[in-house]
Design a protein around this motif. Sequence first.
Motif, PDB file in Angstrom:
ATOM      1  N   ASP A 105       0.819  -1.102   0.123  1.00  0.00           N
ATOM      2  CA  ASP A 105      -0.301  -0.172   0.095  1.00  0.00           C
ATOM      3  C   ASP A 105       0.735   1.192  -0.013  1.00  0.00           C
ATOM      4  O   ASP A 105       1.967   1.218   0.625  1.00  0.00           O
ATOM      5  CB  ASP A 105      -0.851   0.200   1.064  1.00  0.00           C
ATOM      6  N   THR A 106       0.361   2.336  -0.689  1.00  0.00           N
ATOM      7  CA  THR A 106       1.410   3.422  -0.866  1.00  0.00           C
ATOM      8  C   THR A 106       0.430   4.653  -0.317  1.00  0.00           C
ATOM      9  O   THR A 106      -0.688   4.628  -0.136  1.00  0.00           O
ATOM     10  CB  THR A 106       1.597   3.650  -2.477  1.00  0.00           C
ATOM     11  N   PRO A 107       1.085   5.473   0.179  1.00  0.00           N
ATOM     12  CA  PRO A 107       0.501   6.880   0.551  1.00  0.00           C
ATOM     13  C   PRO A 107      -0.451   7.405  -0.812  1.00  0.00           C
ATOM     14  O   PRO A 107      -0.015   7.488  -2.047  1.00  0.00           O
ATOM     15  CB  PRO A 107       1.801   7.822   0.810  1.00  0.00           C
ATOM     16  N   GLY A 108      -1.397   7.991  -0.178  1.00  0.00           N
ATOM     17  CA  GLY A 108      -2.354   8.657  -1.105  1.00  0.00           C
ATOM     18  C   GLY A 108      -1.822   9.950  -1.665  1.00  0.00           C
ATOM     19  O   GLY A 108      -1.170  10.628  -0.964  1.00  0.00           O
ATOM     20  N   ILE A 109      -1.905  10.150  -2.922  1.00  0.00           N
ATOM     21  CA  ILE A 109      -1.474  11.304  -3.584  1.00  0.00           C
ATOM     22  C   ILE A 109      -2.465  12.433  -3.493  1.00  0.00           C
ATOM     23  O   ILE A 109      -3.487  12.219  -4.063  1.00  0.00           O
ATOM     24  CB  ILE A 109      -0.855  10.878  -5.022  1.00  0.00           C
ATOM     25  N   LEU A 110      -1.630  13.702  -3.224  1.00  0.00           N
ATOM     26  CA  LEU A 110      -2.584  14.881  -3.253  1.00  0.00           C
ATOM     27  C   LEU A 110      -2.237  15.825  -4.537  1.00  0.00           C
ATOM     28  O   LEU A 110      -1.517  15.260  -5.239  1.00  0.00           O
ATOM     29  CB  LEU A 110      -2.317  15.728  -1.895  1.00  0.00           C
ATOM     30  N   SER A 111      -3.307  16.743  -4.874  1.00  0.00           N
ATOM     31  CA  SER A 111      -3.135  17.259  -6.123  1.00  0.00           C
ATOM     32  C   SER A 111      -2.255  18.438  -5.789  1.00  0.00           C
ATOM     33  O   SER A 111      -2.023  19.019  -4.595  1.00  0.00           O
ATOM     34  CB  SER A 111      -4.569  17.811  -6.396  1.00  0.00           C
ATOM     35  N   GLY A 112      -1.870  19.084  -6.862  1.00  0.00           N
ATOM     36  CA  GLY A 112      -0.901  20.301  -6.901  1.00  0.00           C
ATOM     37  C   GLY A 112       0.392  19.746  -6.413  1.00  0.00           C
ATOM     38  O   GLY A 112       1.075  18.707  -6.549  1.00  0.00           O
ATOM     39  N   ASP A 113       1.104  20.787  -5.607  1.00  0.00           N
ATOM     40  CA  ASP A 113       2.478  20.854  -5.031  1.00  0.00           C
ATOM     41  C   ASP A 113       2.431  20.622  -3.584  1.00  0.00           C
ATOM     42  O   ASP A 113       3.143  21.024  -2.746  1.00  0.00           O
ATOM     43  CB  ASP A 113       3.133  22.048  -5.264  1.00  0.00           C
ATOM     44  N   LYS A 114       1.142  19.882  -2.944  1.00  0.00           N
ATOM     45  CA  LYS A 114       1.143  19.863  -1.595  1.00  0.00           C
ATOM     46  C   LYS A 114       2.144  18.917  -1.057  1.00  0.00           C
ATOM     47  O   LYS A 114       2.309  18.781   0.314  1.00  0.00           O
ATOM     48  CB  LYS A 114      -0.229  19.345  -1.045  1.00  0.00           C
ATOM     49  N   GLN A 115       2.766  17.903  -1.919  1.00  0.00           N
ATOM     50  CA  GLN A 115       3.779  16.912  -1.107  1.00  0.00           C
ATOM     51  C   GLN A 115       4.976  16.985  -1.617  1.00  0.00           C
ATOM     52  O   GLN A 115       5.723  16.132  -1.939  1.00  0.00           O
ATOM     53  CB  GLN A 115       3.091  15.514  -1.348  1.00  0.00           C
ATOM     54  N   ARG A 116       5.265  18.219  -1.999  1.00  0.00           N
ATOM     55  CA  ARG A 116       6.700  18.353  -2.401  1.00  0.00           C
ATOM     56  C   ARG A 116       8.012  18.024  -1.414  1.00  0.00           C
ATOM     57  O   ARG A 116       9.039  17.818  -1.749  1.00  0.00           O
ATOM     58  CB  ARG A 116       7.174  19.662  -3.091  1.00  0.00           C
ATOM     59  N   ASP A 117       7.371  18.150  -0.011  1.00  0.00           N
ATOM     60  CA  ASP A 117       8.401  18.192   0.926  1.00  0.00           C
ATOM     61  C   ASP A 117       8.173  16.968   1.783  1.00  0.00           C
ATOM     62  O   ASP A 117       8.253  16.626   2.944  1.00  0.00           O
ATOM     63  CB  ASP A 117       8.230  19.318   2.039  1.00  0.00           C
ATOM     64  N   ARG A 118       8.026  15.718   0.945  1.00  0.00           N
ATOM     65  CA  ARG A 118       8.138  14.532   1.891  1.00  0.00           C
ATOM     66  C   ARG A 118       9.305  14.104   2.336  1.00  0.00           C
ATOM     67  O   ARG A 118       9.311  13.320   3.337  1.00  0.00           O
ATOM     68  CB  ARG A 118       7.928  13.154   0.486  1.00  0.00           C
ATOM     69  N   GLY A 119      10.502  14.567   1.826  1.00  0.00           N
ATOM     70  CA  GLY A 119      11.737  14.213   2.431  1.00  0.00           C
ATOM     71  C   GLY A 119      12.631  13.211   1.719  1.00  0.00           C
ATOM     72  O   GLY A 119      13.555  12.695   2.112  1.00  0.00           O
ATOM     73  N   TYR A 120      11.711  12.568   0.697  1.00  0.00           N
ATOM     74  CA  TYR A 120      12.431  11.589  -0.032  1.00  0.00           C
ATOM     75  C   TYR A 120      11.765  11.584  -1.234  1.00  0.00           C
ATOM     76  O   TYR A 120      10.924  12.193  -1.776  1.00  0.00           O
ATOM     77  CB  TYR A 120      12.027  10.095   0.610  1.00  0.00           C
ATOM     78  N   ASP A 121      12.577  10.642  -2.410  1.00  0.00           N
ATOM     79  CA  ASP A 121      12.192  10.936  -3.837  1.00  0.00           C
ATOM     80  C   ASP A 121      10.981   9.835  -3.873  1.00  0.00           C
ATOM     81  O   ASP A 121      11.393   8.740  -4.122  1.00  0.00           O
ATOM     82  CB  ASP A 121      13.312  10.543  -4.688  1.00  0.00           C
ATOM     83  N   TYR A 122       9.699  10.375  -3.911  1.00  0.00           N
ATOM     84  CA  TYR A 122       8.712   9.216  -4.097  1.00  0.00           C
ATOM     85  C   TYR A 122       8.700   8.675  -5.110  1.00  0.00           C
ATOM     86  O   TYR A 122       8.328   7.338  -5.458  1.00  0.00           O
ATOM     87  CB  TYR A 122       7.330  10.276  -3.986  1.00  0.00           C
ATOM     88  N   THR A 123       9.012   9.235  -6.540  1.00  0.00           N
ATOM     89  CA  THR A 123       8.931   8.740  -7.777  1.00  0.00           C
ATOM     90  C   THR A 123       9.905   7.449  -7.746  1.00  0.00           C
ATOM     91  O   THR A 123       9.574   6.434  -8.497  1.00  0.00           O
ATOM     92  CB  THR A 123       9.094   9.931  -8.907  1.00  0.00           C
TER      93      THR A 123
END
Length: 513
Positions: free
Chosen positions: A168-186
């Motif tokens: 299971d993966t974290p739900g993706i939000l719209s826009g640039d709300k999750q740029r500061d995850r702290g790791y490379d999500y992609t």
Amino acid sequence: MTEIDAPKAAAPSPTADFEVASLKNPDYVRKFDRVIDDLQDVYSHKIRPLEKAYNYEHFSSSAPLGNDDIAAKPMVLLIGQYSTGKTTFINSLLKKSYPSSHIGVEPTTDRFVAVMDNPTDRIIPGNAAAVSSALPFKGLDKFGQAFLSRFQVSQTPSPVLQNFTIVDTPGILSGDKQRDRGYDYTSVIEWFAERADLVLLLFDSHKLDISNELKAAIHALKGHEEKVRVVLNKSDMVNQQQLMRVYGALMWSLGKVVHTPEVMRVYLVSIWLERPPNAFDDCRSLLDSEKKDLLMDLQQLPINAAIRKVNEIVKRARLARVHALIMAHLRDQMPSFYGKAAALKQLSDNLPREFQAVSKKFRLPMGDFPDVEKFREALYGMKFEQFGALNEKLLMATDEALGTDLPELLQRLPHHSSFTGTTARPELDSDDEDLDGNNNDPRQPLTRNLTRSGTRSRYAPVKPERDMAAIIYNIVLFTLVLFFTTIVGGGIAMKMGWVDGMGPLIEFLKPQV
């Protein structure tokens, strides 16, 4: 106890016999394990040396495969925006909640969770899971502490999880709300996609927009399109006419980000733990049929696990072979003494042309070549002195794995009927051979050497000519440099009075100077 919403008819629920896909046939399990053992041997002895010699993992961002990775259970990766039903989908399959699962309309899953089978419920934190030899997650430590603190393994007893692992993966939000995850999500998605046997992209019938991060995650699936299935969940929250429009809008949105000529398989399903009262029933038979097809895809995973693993090793071997030829070609273009930095920059700027040259020289399809930009980035600062010339022995070993060993492993796999307890073909005795004269006895282990007598690589005619030309060039260049250094140095030493009593040598040098 909650479960997937069943049809109104008296027919059994689509999940009622889901656990029938367990590997219950001992003969199938024995053959499966033997094939996996030989697959590990082929990779470690005939493919991994080529990867190591040309630093393949640095350029591909793909960690070396260990025995645990090859022997791991099939993996299902769930990707989607928040509140599309990813966690609900897992709980409906397990018919219970897994440890630390939480469901809500708000973004609830804030971490990567690998759901696995275990006799008791327990949670393994990411740092411990990344170093455990019993879990196939050793390569995740390269993403750092920021990611490992957002990753965990949730274990629970389940017949379904005996067949495969669900991520299971974290739900993706719209826009640039999750740029500061702290790791490379992609990059994390790309890592899991390489190892997954099935990737499910979940969409909500009311959330069809594709955000920037979801678009990047879909692009990370490039090269694994055969694993991807699209699930349009909560399809009974719209009526039949609206569902047709929603399906068309989804296909239009996917066409903007998925650049493939083939149409992706889309399942129209509605998975609930508790069916809402405002659900529409005018498409119930269609949704039930789609749900059964989706569950059938999941049921086939354990059966096709060995085939998929062989397929992934073949894909990796082809890419590693092309990478080795590229590195050898670029090394040959580098100067021997000076100007290496300028030459490397020129090669980096002209990578598309160099790829074309390698493709034409060795008759390789351009589809096997890496992404130019990623390769250029990895090439920065690379020292070609650490790479040897084209190693024909390693190439011959990889060619033999691709042409002989891996096809033989596919032939040794039991048929699907063996999975259910029946045998589709008779057992071969140890001295039985197929039409090609190959011994297909599954009880006989692979005993081939790295190079076989009579086997010749397709690259054999190229290397000797290039090596001989390089040797002659270096000898001539060294001779000329030595000759002129001796003449000029001797003349200067004579004029400056540094040489005394050299007699014949001085007389010889006078006319030259």
